[in-house]
Design a protein around this motif. Structure first.
Motif, mmCIF file in Angstrom:
data_model
loop_
_atom_site.group_PDB
_atom_site.id
_atom_site.type_symbol
_atom_site.label_atom_id
_atom_site.label_comp_id
_atom_site.label_asym_id
_atom_site.label_seq_id
_atom_site.Cartn_x
_atom_site.Cartn_y
_atom_site.Cartn_z
ATOM 1 N N LEU A 1 2.622 9.731 9.932
ATOM 2 C CA LEU A 1 1.209 9.840 10.299
ATOM 3 C C LEU A 1 0.805 9.016 9.120
ATOM 4 C CD1 LEU A 1 0.151 13.395 10.262
ATOM 5 C CD2 LEU A 1 -0.509 12.178 12.383
ATOM 6 N N LEU A 2 1.444 8.494 7.978
ATOM 7 C CA LEU A 2 0.847 7.434 7.189
ATOM 8 C C LEU A 2 1.182 5.772 7.396
ATOM 9 C CD1 LEU A 2 1.431 9.779 4.423
ATOM 10 C CD2 LEU A 2 -0.768 9.488 5.180
ATOM 11 N N LYS A 3 2.166 5.610 8.045
ATOM 12 C CA LYS A 3 3.036 4.492 9.115
ATOM 13 C C LYS A 3 1.731 3.410 8.564
ATOM 14 C CE LYS A 3 5.853 2.367 12.132
ATOM 15 N NZ LYS A 3 5.621 1.191 12.840
ATOM 16 N N ASP A 4 2.306 2.128 8.210
ATOM 17 C CA ASP A 4 1.740 0.534 8.214
ATOM 18 C C ASP A 4 0.213 1.067 6.988
ATOM 19 O OD1 ASP A 4 3.126 -0.409 10.310
ATOM 20 O OD2 ASP A 4 2.174 0.165 11.182
ATOM 21 N N VAL A 5 0.216 2.057 6.359
ATOM 22 C CA VAL A 5 -1.404 1.863 5.581
ATOM 23 C C VAL A 5 -0.805 1.221 4.231
ATOM 24 C CG1 VAL A 5 -2.648 4.386 4.709
ATOM 25 C CG2 VAL A 5 -1.930 3.703 6.979
ATOM 26 N N THR A 6 -2.330 1.177 3.665
ATOM 27 C CA THR A 6 -2.078 1.140 1.923
ATOM 28 C C THR A 6 -2.883 1.123 1.562
ATOM 29 O OG1 THR A 6 -2.651 -2.056 2.649
ATOM 30 C CG2 THR A 6 -0.279 -1.168 3.178
ATOM 31 N N SER A 7 -2.454 0.717 -0.099
ATOM 32 C CA SER A 7 -3.849 1.041 -1.032
ATOM 33 C C SER A 7 -3.375 0.009 -1.528
ATOM 34 C CB SER A 7 -3.613 2.862 -1.724
ATOM 35 O OG SER A 7 -4.671 2.760 -2.076
ATOM 36 N N LEU A 8 -5.585 -0.368 -1.421
ATOM 37 C CA LEU A 8 -5.278 -1.325 -2.194
ATOM 38 C C LEU A 8 -6.296 -1.009 -3.281
ATOM 39 C CD1 LEU A 8 -6.529 -4.243 0.658
ATOM 40 C CD2 LEU A 8 -4.102 -4.036 0.271
ATOM 41 N N PRO A 9 -5.679 -1.953 -4.807
ATOM 42 C CA PRO A 9 -5.941 -2.013 -5.581
ATOM 43 C C PRO A 9 -7.639 -3.134 -5.809
ATOM 44 C CG PRO A 9 -4.779 -3.445 -6.481
ATOM 45 C CD PRO A 9 -3.996 -2.925 -4.804
ATOM 46 N N HIS A 10 -8.760 -2.561 -6.962
ATOM 47 C CA HIS A 10 -8.911 -3.101 -6.861
ATOM 48 C C HIS A 10 -9.881 -3.249 -8.533
ATOM 49 C CE1 HIS A 10 -11.260 -4.310 -3.316
ATOM 50 N NE2 HIS A 10 -10.424 -3.463 -2.541
ATOM 51 N N LEU A 11 -10.056 -4.329 -9.003
ATOM 52 C CA LEU A 11 -10.073 -3.930 -10.785
ATOM 53 C C LEU A 11 -11.792 -4.640 -10.946
ATOM 54 C CD1 LEU A 11 -9.112 -3.700 -13.491
ATOM 55 C CD2 LEU A 11 -8.619 -5.592 -13.625
ATOM 56 N N SER A 12 -12.361 -3.709 -11.754
ATOM 57 C CA SER A 12 -13.574 -3.904 -12.711
ATOM 58 C C SER A 12 -13.601 -3.410 -14.151
ATOM 59 C CB SER A 12 -14.489 -3.108 -11.887
ATOM 60 O OG SER A 12 -14.403 -1.693 -11.775
ATOM 61 N N SER A 13 -14.807 -3.954 -14.112
ATOM 62 C CA SER A 13 -14.941 -2.683 -16.141
ATOM 63 C C SER A 13 -15.092 -1.438 -15.952
ATOM 64 C CB SER A 13 -16.868 -3.719 -16.698
ATOM 65 O OG SER A 13 -17.364 -2.976 -15.373
ATOM 66 N N ALA A 14 -15.485 -0.884 -14.947
ATOM 67 C CA ALA A 14 -14.655 0.797 -15.230
ATOM 68 C C ALA A 14 -13.394 1.413 -14.847
ATOM 69 C CB ALA A 14 -15.409 0.944 -13.882
ATOM 70 N N GLY A 15 -12.269 0.238 -14.081
ATOM 71 C CA GLY A 15 -11.458 0.170 -14.650
ATOM 72 C C GLY A 15 -10.808 -0.307 -13.124
ATOM 73 N N VAL A 16 -9.539 0.799 -12.429
ATOM 74 C CA VAL A 16 -8.791 0.018 -11.252
ATOM 75 C C VAL A 16 -9.433 1.371 -10.691
ATOM 76 C CG1 VAL A 16 -6.928 -0.083 -10.285
ATOM 77 C CG2 VAL A 16 -7.503 -0.568 -12.537
ATOM 78 N N SER A 17 -10.044 0.678 -9.145
ATOM 79 C CA SER A 17 -10.237 1.967 -8.312
ATOM 80 C C SER A 17 -9.159 1.272 -6.782
ATOM 81 C CB SER A 17 -11.559 2.161 -7.864
ATOM 82 O OG SER A 17 -12.173 0.822 -7.397
ATOM 83 N N TRP A 18 -8.933 2.427 -5.939
ATOM 84 C CA TRP A 18 -8.296 2.010 -5.105
ATOM 85 C C TRP A 18 -9.060 2.440 -3.430
ATOM 86 C CZ3 TRP A 18 -2.770 0.406 -5.814
ATOM 87 C CH2 TRP A 18 -2.725 0.677 -7.192
ATOM 88 N N GLU A 19 -8.422 1.823 -2.691
ATOM 89 C CA GLU A 19 -8.899 1.346 -1.502
ATOM 90 C C GLU A 19 -7.778 1.589 -0.402
ATOM 91 O OE1 GLU A 19 -11.661 -1.512 1.988
ATOM 92 O OE2 GLU A 19 -11.817 -1.566 -0.538
ATOM 93 N N LEU A 20 -7.938 2.537 0.681
ATOM 94 C CA LEU A 20 -7.465 2.713 1.530
ATOM 95 C C LEU A 20 -7.283 1.703 2.997
ATOM 96 C CD1 LEU A 20 -5.167 4.781 2.103
ATOM 97 C CD2 LEU A 20 -7.387 5.618 3.999
#
Length: 177
Positions: free
Chosen positions: A83-102
């Motif tokens: 179910l997770l094949k070809d799925v990644t999580s991308l980091p986004h850095l901001s002044s609030a810290g790191v968030s992750w986008e699926l």
């Protein structure tokens, strides 16, 4: 998180996962699939942030069925890997810290988010997601009690039913002596 929607952690994410797992209830002794009727399935998907497409539903049903088996202990967690094949999580850095986008294919996003919600629940509340202790019930519960002793999907339905059966058995066994 609403499945398929903007990512929000916590209770909303847990409730969406529980709603998905509980889409195959037993009604009058017969297992029902709330996704069997296309209009009902589409409404459910859209209410949970999905698009309502047939491809999305196929992925969602596959995830639901696999997650139900994993939670019941009849399949290992590794069975969720496809179910997770070809799925990644991308980091986004901001002044609030790191968030992750699926990053997942659109038609599989809800299914992937359901697996992610299961994983987050497993990590933050281990052992709290479980099947109802009533063997005739197919529903699940998240035990949020301090004692972690919840056994039934609903105290009003399965809990009372199981307690009444035990009481009847005790009185019957006592009368037989």
């Amino acid at each position: 998180m609403r499945l398929g929607g903007a990512r929000v952690t916590g209770r909303e994410e847990q409730d969406a996962l529980l709603e998905l797992l509980n889409t195959t209830p037993v009604v009058n002794g017969v297992v029902q699939d709330l996704f069997a009727e296309p209009d009902t399935a589409r409404s459910w998907q859209q209410a949970h942030g999905g698009t309502g497409t047939a491809e999305e539903l196929r992925s969602l049903v596959q995830a639901r069925d696999a997650l139900q088996d994993v939670v019941r202990g009849s399949r290992p967690a590794t069975s969720l890997a496809p179910l997770l094949k070809d799925v990644t999580s991308l980091p986004h850095l901001s002044s609030a810290g790191v968030s992750w986008e699926l990053d997942a294919p659109a038609e599989r996003r809800m299914a992937v988010e359901a697996v992610m919600a299961w994983s987050a629940l497993l990590e933050t509340m281990p052992g709290r997601l479980r099947p109802c202790a009533n063997a005739e019930c197919r529903l699940f519960l998240i035990d949020r009690s301090k004692t972690n002793k919840g056994r039934w999907c609903s105290m009003a339905v399965c809990g009372n039913r199981m307690k009444a059966r035990r009481h009847y058995q005790r009185t019957r066994d006592g009368a037989a002596e």
